[in-house]
Motif scaffolding. Structure first.
Motif, PDB file in Angstrom:
ATOM      1  N   ARG A   5     -11.866  -3.339  -7.145  1.00  0.00           N
ATOM      2  CA  ARG A   5     -10.745  -2.530  -6.706  1.00  0.00           C
ATOM      3  C   ARG A   5      -9.545  -3.392  -6.334  1.00  0.00           C
ATOM      4  N   SER A   6      -9.791  -4.464  -5.574  1.00  0.00           N
ATOM      5  CA  SER A   6      -8.660  -5.263  -5.131  1.00  0.00           C
ATOM      6  C   SER A   6      -7.974  -5.960  -6.303  1.00  0.00           C
ATOM      7  N   SER A   7      -8.729  -6.307  -7.349  1.00  0.00           N
ATOM      8  CA  SER A   7      -8.091  -6.969  -8.472  1.00  0.00           C
ATOM      9  C   SER A   7      -7.200  -5.996  -9.244  1.00  0.00           C
ATOM     10  N   SER A   8      -7.473  -4.713  -9.121  1.00  0.00           N
ATOM     11  CA  SER A   8      -6.645  -3.743  -9.832  1.00  0.00           C
ATOM     12  C   SER A   8      -5.484  -3.239  -8.974  1.00  0.00           C
ATOM     13  N   SER A   9      -5.454  -3.612  -7.698  1.00  0.00           N
ATOM     14  CA  SER A   9      -4.346  -3.135  -6.884  1.00  0.00           C
ATOM     15  C   SER A   9      -3.144  -4.057  -7.082  1.00  0.00           C
ATOM     16  N   PRO A  10      -1.955  -3.460  -7.221  1.00  0.00           N
ATOM     17  CA  PRO A  10      -0.755  -4.248  -7.509  1.00  0.00           C
ATOM     18  C   PRO A  10      -0.487  -5.312  -6.441  1.00  0.00           C
ATOM     19  N   GLN A  11      -0.012  -6.465  -6.894  1.00  0.00           N
ATOM     20  CA  GLN A  11       0.327  -7.578  -6.005  1.00  0.00           C
ATOM     21  C   GLN A  11       1.736  -7.363  -5.454  1.00  0.00           C
ATOM     22  N   ASP A  51      -3.972   5.320   0.396  1.00  0.00           N
ATOM     23  CA  ASP A  51      -4.792   6.537   0.438  1.00  0.00           C
ATOM     24  C   ASP A  51      -6.097   6.222  -0.282  1.00  0.00           C
ATOM     25  N   LYS A  52      -6.917   7.251  -0.532  1.00  0.00           N
ATOM     26  CA  LYS A  52      -8.240   7.020  -1.134  1.00  0.00           C
ATOM     27  C   LYS A  52      -8.159   6.315  -2.484  1.00  0.00           C
ATOM     28  N   ASN A  53      -7.088   6.558  -3.229  1.00  0.00           N
ATOM     29  CA  ASN A  53      -6.997   6.058  -4.595  1.00  0.00           C
ATOM     30  C   ASN A  53      -5.984   4.937  -4.790  1.00  0.00           C
ATOM     31  N   THR A  54      -5.244   4.603  -3.756  1.00  0.00           N
ATOM     32  CA  THR A  54      -4.124   3.685  -3.920  1.00  0.00           C
ATOM     33  C   THR A  54      -4.195   2.551  -2.915  1.00  0.00           C
ATOM     34  N   SER A  55      -4.148   1.336  -3.428  1.00  0.00           N
ATOM     35  CA  SER A  55      -4.077   0.186  -2.538  1.00  0.00           C
ATOM     36  C   SER A  55      -3.108  -0.841  -3.115  1.00  0.00           C
ATOM     37  N   LEU A  56      -2.631  -1.699  -2.242  1.00  0.00           N
ATOM     38  CA  LEU A  56      -1.748  -2.792  -2.624  1.00  0.00           C
ATOM     39  C   LEU A  56      -2.334  -4.083  -2.067  1.00  0.00           C
ATOM     40  N   THR A  57      -2.285  -5.149  -2.838  1.00  0.00           N
ATOM     41  CA  THR A  57      -2.657  -6.460  -2.314  1.00  0.00           C
ATOM     42  C   THR A  57      -1.369  -7.110  -1.832  1.00  0.00           C
ATOM     43  N   VAL A  58      -1.288  -7.375  -0.527  1.00  0.00           N
ATOM     44  CA  VAL A  58      -0.054  -7.865   0.079  1.00  0.00           C
ATOM     45  C   VAL A  58      -0.227  -9.331   0.472  1.00  0.00           C
ATOM     46  N   VAL A 166       7.232   1.388  -1.510  1.00  0.00           N
ATOM     47  CA  VAL A 166       7.014   0.234  -2.394  1.00  0.00           C
ATOM     48  C   VAL A 166       6.156   0.676  -3.590  1.00  0.00           C
ATOM     49  N   HIS A 167       5.105   1.426  -3.303  1.00  0.00           N
ATOM     50  CA  HIS A 167       4.227   1.892  -4.389  1.00  0.00           C
ATOM     51  C   HIS A 167       5.002   2.776  -5.365  1.00  0.00           C
TER      52      HIS A 167
END
Length: 173
Positions: A5-11, A51-58, A166-167
């Motif tokens: 999951r984290s690898s697919s979340s935008p940087q 949210d449940k489906n959306t994450s960002l790697t900050v 940002v998203h």
């Protein structure tokens, strides 16, 4: 599971001058707590679940003058730049504007959206969003999507909303 999951979340890269409040902001976003921070040598990184489906790697990158020359090495796969300024420190706006202009000129950031966070809005003498925007010459950035928002990392004000924006910027770009 978490790795995929984290690898697919935008940087998203968090940059700004030293003492702008980047590490406090990231810690507050990730933990909901105010943490004692010290100047960042290198970087901090965390996954922010919007949210449940959306994450960002900050990625929070150190802002001391000696570290700014290495900022460009953090830009690979960057989907949005979040530039944090101390809105209560007008004396450093010129320095912030130069640092922002320099990083935005990097080839890796062409077309990458920009979110400017005017931090420390809880302080009595903080500048308005318009003043910060003018000091940073944001209206001149016609070649990219950008937004500016006020926030307080210490109080947690405006942080979640800023990263939802940002998203949205990433999706539009």
């Amino acid at each position: 599971m978490g790795q995929a999951r984290s690898s697919s979340s935008p940087q998203v890269i968090l940059m700004g001058l030293d003492s702008a409040g980047k590490s406090t902001l990231l810690a507050r976003l990730l933990t909901g707590q105010v943490m004692d921070t010290s100047p960042t040598i290198g970087f901090n990184v965390g996954t922010l679940d919007l949210d449940k489906n959306t994450s960002l790697t900050v990625w929070d990158v150190g802002g001391q003058k000696s570290m700014r020359s290495s900022w460009r090495y953090y830009l690979d796969d960057c989907k949005a730049l979040v530039f944090v300024v101390d809105s209560s420190d007008p004396g450093r706006m010129g320095e912030a504007q130069k640092a922002l202009k320099k990083i935005l000129s990097e080839d890796n950031l062409q077309g990458v959206p920009l979110m400017v966070l005017a931090n420390k809005k809880d302080l009595p003498n903080s500048m308005t969003i318009r003043e910060v925007s003018t000091h940073l010459d944001l209206p001149s950035h016609t070649d990219r999507l950008w937004e500016i928002q006020g926030c307080s990392a210490l109080k947690g004000l405006g942080l979640q909303q800023a990263f939802v924006s940002v998203h949205k910027l990433i999706r539009k770009s």
